[in-house]
Design an enzyme around this catalytic site. Structure first.
Site, mmCIF file in Angstrom:
data_model
loop_
_atom_site.group_PDB
_atom_site.id
_atom_site.type_symbol
_atom_site.label_atom_id
_atom_site.label_comp_id
_atom_site.label_asym_id
_atom_site.label_seq_id
_atom_site.Cartn_x
_atom_site.Cartn_y
_atom_site.Cartn_z
ATOM 1 N N LYS A 1 -44.453 -58.838 -60.750
ATOM 2 C CA LYS A 1 -43.200 -58.304 -60.213
ATOM 3 C C LYS A 1 -43.324 -57.932 -58.748
ATOM 4 O O LYS A 1 -42.389 -58.110 -57.972
ATOM 5 C CB LYS A 1 -42.751 -57.066 -61.004
ATOM 6 C CG LYS A 1 -42.150 -57.428 -62.343
ATOM 7 C CD LYS A 1 -41.333 -56.284 -62.897
ATOM 8 C CE LYS A 1 -40.713 -56.685 -64.230
ATOM 9 N NZ LYS A 1 -39.998 -55.592 -64.865
ATOM 10 N N LYS B 1 -41.850 -67.432 -68.893
ATOM 11 C CA LYS B 1 -41.096 -66.853 -70.000
ATOM 12 C C LYS B 1 -39.611 -66.744 -69.636
ATOM 13 O O LYS B 1 -39.249 -66.673 -68.457
ATOM 14 C CB LYS B 1 -41.682 -65.500 -70.415
ATOM 15 C CG LYS B 1 -41.368 -64.389 -69.472
ATOM 16 C CD LYS B 1 -41.624 -63.007 -70.064
ATOM 17 C CE LYS B 1 -41.163 -62.014 -69.017
ATOM 18 N NZ LYS B 1 -41.332 -60.638 -69.298
ATOM 19 N N LYS C 1 -34.464 -61.947 -68.060
ATOM 20 C CA LYS C 1 -33.125 -61.541 -67.619
ATOM 21 C C LYS C 1 -32.929 -61.866 -66.151
ATOM 22 O O LYS C 1 -31.815 -62.016 -65.681
ATOM 23 C CB LYS C 1 -32.968 -60.020 -67.737
ATOM 24 C CG LYS C 1 -33.074 -59.463 -69.122
ATOM 25 C CD LYS C 1 -33.234 -57.927 -69.081
ATOM 26 C CE LYS C 1 -33.672 -57.402 -70.428
ATOM 27 N NZ LYS C 1 -34.272 -56.076 -70.383
#
Ligand code: TYM
Length: 331
Positions: free
Chosen positions: A111, A194, A197
């Site tokens: 992230k 993966k 969202k």
């Protein structure tokens, strides 16, 4: 008796990954054990969220829980910020966890990317708050998708270090529960990533609120290879996109990937993809419709969350008090 705890961040809408990797499995554990499912709003704000959207997304995750079959009379459903003990125990765990442990968290590295100096301190400390979520209730079972495994293992490390440092056995060892065919649902356009969202393109994920036409279109355009489906699971080795669609089919139809391969051995994508889209619409549409209905009455959702929070507090408070006492904090 074992206690189950898990949570979902209200950041953006729910995906098929959240449904198959989490919510559907939450429903499966309900009834057999004491179950607590949280909407982890304090985790969402580790990345800036528009305040109005945060409240909306919090209610929407709650609506997803309810629509999928979580029942407030069988499970404690609540939002994290309503129970202040999460933040309090989180602080204590910030003082137990080591900086080196956080540096090893792969999700943080992904992230933060090359921007680690600019992300919030909360994003860095996030796994320690997650440990507090779980251990505040002495939960022993934590159903999650594959991507959360490292965080649940860190929860064990934090419990063990706390117990060691304070010469106690107060915090239990938590088990991640990662089972079934879809604990890692992949991106529809790239089988090495993966489904999330926050991916750039909406075509790479199925959202729980997508309509039938959009779901059909996304599966139709999903990346695959030209080969038909093999007749054994082994034949899917090295074919991540094909494997992903088979796994999604298996999870949606409550069967195993082996059984899906047996049923569709030799089938081409022209046959398998429409069957998968029909199945997905069949399973998701009723949930999505019920979510729409529930979202019409936000006051009712708030009432359910407030009631769940009250029940959560009665479990949390003695555990937090005892923790303060062990640490030597005067109350
Ligand atoms: P979050 O909000 O990213 O995801 C919620 C749950 O959905 C699962 N999931 C997936 N499963 C399979 N395939 C996918 N593509 C996929 N994407 C998401 C996640 O594994 C997760 O189970 N840190 C957590 C929230 C959290 C939590 C907790 C979980 C906070 N405190 C305590 C358990 C216990 C998170 O960010 O999940």
């Amino acid at each position: 008796t074992p206690r189950v705890f898990s949570g979902i961040k209200p950041s953006g809408g729910l995906t098929l990954g959240n449904y198959l990797g989490a919510i559907k499995r939450f429903v499966g554990m309900q009834g057999a054990m004491e179950t607590m499912y949280c909407v982890v709003d304090l985790h969402a704000i580790t990345v800036w969220q528009d305040p109005k959207e945060l409240s909306h997304a919090t209610r929407e995750v709650a609506a997803g829980y309810l629509a999928a079959g979580l029942d407030p009379s069988q499970s404690i459903l609540f939002n994290q910020s309503r129970v202040s003990a999460h933040a309090e125990l989180g602080w204590i765990f910030n003082c137990v966890a080591r900086v080196g442990w956080m540096n090893r968290m792969t999700q943080f590295k992904d992230k933060a990317g090359s921007n680690a100096e600019k992300v919030s301190l909360g994003l860095y400390a996030y796994p320690s708050l997650m440990a507090a979520d779980i251990l505040l209730y002495h939960a022993t079972q934590v159903p999650v998708g594959e991507d959360q495994k490292q965080h649940v293992e860190l929860t064990r490390d934090i419990a063990a270090k706390f117990n060691h440092d304070y010469k106690t056995d107060f915090f239990p060892m938590t088990e991640p529960v990662i089972d079934g065919p879809a604990t890692r649902v992949m991106n529809l356009r790239d089988g090495s990533k993966k489904m999330s969202k926050s991916g750039e393109s909406d075509m790479e994920r199925i959202n729980m609120r997508d309509g039938a036409d959009l779901i059909a279109k996304k599966f139709k355009k999903a990346k695959t290879d030209p080969e038909p489906l093999p007749d054994t699971l082994d034949g899917l080795k090295g074919r991540p996109e094909a494997r992903n669609l088979v796994d999604i089919y298996a999870a949606l139809s409550d069967t195993t990937s082996e059984a899906v391969i047996t049923e569709y051995a030799g089938a081409g994508w022209g046959r398998f993809k429409p069957a998968l889209a029909d199945l997905a619409v069949d399973r998701l549409a009723p949930i999505s419709d019920e979510m729409t209905r529930l979202m019409d009455d936000p006051a009712e959702i708030d009432r359910i969350l407030a009631d769940g929070a009250e029940r959560a507090r009665t479990i949390a408070e003695p555990i937090l008090s005892r923790t303060y006492e062990i640490v030597g904090l005067l109350r």
